[in-house]
Write a protein that holds these residues in place. Sequence first.
Motif, PDB file in Angstrom:
ATOM      1  N   PRO A 129       0.807  -1.221   0.000  1.00  0.00           N
ATOM      2  CA  PRO A 129       0.000   0.000   0.000  1.00  0.00           C
ATOM      3  C   PRO A 129       0.846   1.280   0.000  1.00  0.00           C
ATOM      4  O   PRO A 129       0.398   2.289   0.515  1.00  0.00           O
ATOM      5  CB  PRO A 129      -0.774  -0.130   1.313  1.00  0.00           C
ATOM      6  N   VAL A 148      -1.124  -0.331  -4.317  1.00  0.00           N
ATOM      7  CA  VAL A 148      -2.538   0.066  -4.261  1.00  0.00           C
ATOM      8  C   VAL A 148      -2.667   1.467  -3.680  1.00  0.00           C
ATOM      9  O   VAL A 148      -1.991   1.826  -2.724  1.00  0.00           O
ATOM     10  CB  VAL A 148      -3.421  -0.928  -3.451  1.00  0.00           C
ATOM     11  N   GLY A 149      -3.545   2.239  -4.277  1.00  0.00           N
ATOM     12  CA  GLY A 149      -3.798   3.597  -3.824  1.00  0.00           C
ATOM     13  C   GLY A 149      -5.029   3.684  -2.937  1.00  0.00           C
ATOM     14  O   GLY A 149      -5.737   2.694  -2.715  1.00  0.00           O
ATOM     15  N   ALA A 150      -5.297   4.892  -2.468  1.00  0.00           N
ATOM     16  CA  ALA A 150      -6.338   5.146  -1.458  1.00  0.00           C
ATOM     17  C   ALA A 150      -7.742   4.723  -1.878  1.00  0.00           C
ATOM     18  O   ALA A 150      -8.573   4.409  -1.037  1.00  0.00           O
ATOM     19  CB  ALA A 150      -6.361   6.640  -1.134  1.00  0.00           C
ATOM     20  N   GLU A 151      -7.990   4.697  -3.184  1.00  0.00           N
ATOM     21  CA  GLU A 151      -9.344   4.403  -3.663  1.00  0.00           C
ATOM     22  C   GLU A 151      -9.692   2.919  -3.541  1.00  0.00           C
ATOM     23  O   GLU A 151     -10.836   2.515  -3.720  1.00  0.00           O
ATOM     24  CB  GLU A 151      -9.480   4.825  -5.138  1.00  0.00           C
ATOM     25  N   ALA A 152      -8.682   2.098  -3.281  1.00  0.00           N
ATOM     26  CA  ALA A 152      -8.844   0.640  -3.363  1.00  0.00           C
ATOM     27  C   ALA A 152      -9.791   0.068  -2.326  1.00  0.00           C
ATOM     28  O   ALA A 152      -9.854   0.531  -1.181  1.00  0.00           O
ATOM     29  CB  ALA A 152      -7.483  -0.035  -3.210  1.00  0.00           C
ATOM     30  N   PRO A 156      -6.020  -0.093   1.862  1.00  0.00           N
ATOM     31  CA  PRO A 156      -5.261   0.922   1.118  1.00  0.00           C
ATOM     32  C   PRO A 156      -4.065   1.473   1.904  1.00  0.00           C
ATOM     33  O   PRO A 156      -3.410   2.407   1.448  1.00  0.00           O
ATOM     34  CB  PRO A 156      -6.307   2.018   0.892  1.00  0.00           C
ATOM     35  N   PRO A 160      -3.159   6.270   3.390  1.00  0.00           N
ATOM     36  CA  PRO A 160      -3.542   6.081   1.986  1.00  0.00           C
ATOM     37  C   PRO A 160      -3.139   7.264   1.100  1.00  0.00           C
ATOM     38  O   PRO A 160      -3.323   8.423   1.470  1.00  0.00           O
ATOM     39  CB  PRO A 160      -5.069   5.944   2.061  1.00  0.00           C
ATOM     40  N   THR A 163      -4.209   6.927  -5.992  1.00  0.00           N
ATOM     41  CA  THR A 163      -3.561   6.080  -7.005  1.00  0.00           C
ATOM     42  C   THR A 163      -2.764   6.898  -8.020  1.00  0.00           C
ATOM     43  O   THR A 163      -1.692   6.490  -8.459  1.00  0.00           O
ATOM     44  CB  THR A 163      -4.647   5.235  -7.723  1.00  0.00           C
ATOM     45  N   GLY A 182      -6.424   0.453  -7.378  1.00  0.00           N
ATOM     46  CA  GLY A 182      -7.097   1.399  -6.485  1.00  0.00           C
ATOM     47  C   GLY A 182      -8.024   2.271  -7.290  1.00  0.00           C
ATOM     48  O   GLY A 182      -7.580   3.252  -7.902  1.00  0.00           O
ATOM     49  N   ARG A 243     -11.090  -0.087   3.267  1.00  0.00           N
ATOM     50  CA  ARG A 243     -12.161   0.613   2.546  1.00  0.00           C
ATOM     51  C   ARG A 243     -13.268  -0.397   2.274  1.00  0.00           C
ATOM     52  O   ARG A 243     -13.010  -1.480   1.742  1.00  0.00           O
ATOM     53  CB  ARG A 243     -11.675   1.243   1.237  1.00  0.00           C
ATOM     54  N   GLY A 293     -14.117  -0.775  -3.232  1.00  0.00           N
ATOM     55  CA  GLY A 293     -13.371   0.429  -3.587  1.00  0.00           C
ATOM     56  C   GLY A 293     -14.243   1.464  -4.275  1.00  0.00           C
ATOM     57  O   GLY A 293     -15.381   1.175  -4.674  1.00  0.00           O
TER      58      GLY A 293
END
Length: 334
Positions: A129, A148-152, A156, A160, A163, A182, A243, A293
């Motif tokens: 992450p 992986v980005g915050a949206e995942a 995350p 986070p 992405t 993500g 998330r 996500g």
Amino acid sequence: MQPVFKTRITELYGIRLPVIASGLMWLATPEYVGAAVNAGLMGFMTAASFKNVDALRAGIQRCREITGGKPFGVNIMIRTSRDGTDRVTPLIDAVIDEGVRFVETAGHNPEAYIKRFKDAGIKVLHKVPGVRYAKKAESLGVDAVTVVGAEAGGHPGVEPVGTMVAAVAAARAIKIPLIVAGGIGTGDQLVAALALGADGVAMGTRFLVSEEVWADRRYKERLVKAGETDTTLLLQSMRNTQRALKTEHVSMIQQIEKDQAGDTAALLPHIMGTHAHAAYTTGDYEKAMLSCGQGVVFADKIEPFAAIVDRIEAEARATLTRLDSLHAQSAAGK
Ligand SMILES: Cc1cc2nc3c(=O)[nH]c(=O)nc-3n(C[C@H](O)[C@H](O)[C@H](O)COP(=O)(O)O)c2cc1C
């Protein structure tokens, strides 16, 4: 039709599109992963979803039947259990014995297991992450990294990072093949990720509405209706940020985190994976914490896995055409 892309990820896995169907607890079954592989992607069955090692072995054999021998992967969560039992090595033994060629690791540092994988000729994709973990994984000798980005959906990371930022930062920091994930669920985003320096993308949430996911239809119908604001972050207080879909159960957990800050024991009964399994079975999604996500906004129809992949590929081709038309030279007629 000629493949749209040739990247280090299509080469590593011998696949048509640089898209990975990443591990999904309870849901990345042989049927799901088989459908991903037959649609030209790489997919990872989640080892932790099987009730024991024999069931995992049977799952691997079943997946091999579905793919007609085409390679697929297994997702192994690296963890140290509270009682000190090694739950990872038996999974690795099974994967090696069964001749699986690709593994996706996630969770803790996979260092202790890298040599065994390498000796068995297994290619390791480690999922992290954040960029600093990607650099660490590269230094351990893994074959590829997913950032992986915050949206995942799922984990995350404790801090986070979106992405869009994580992708470029990771591409600049590592040399081995890079997958980003993500919030990615469309072909336009696939093209964008490649533009940012990635060799491929991984998707989880986008594929939850595929016919091959066994979960109850009511859950999938909820996802089809969900928009990009229908997920939330929780469990930051345990430094185990997740998330998940906004549900009554998730609101209750968030309330406990507020009212009883730091009381992990109060949270534990509510975050057991069995709640999620029950919700997938009954369709009563409000009663569980279900990883999801922000890319759920793109999960707009329940349809066969192959149809989702066809759409992603068509979107990618259309985006490339659009980009070509935006290119100053081609716009001027060259
Ligand atoms: C329902 C669900 C279950 C997941 N379970 C796991 C898991 O067991 N192991 C794992 O490594 N990642 C798991 N993930 C994370 C995915 O593998 C992947 O990293 C993530 O879905 C990518 O982001 P996206 O959801 O925005 O596509 C899960 C994600 C979802 C949505």
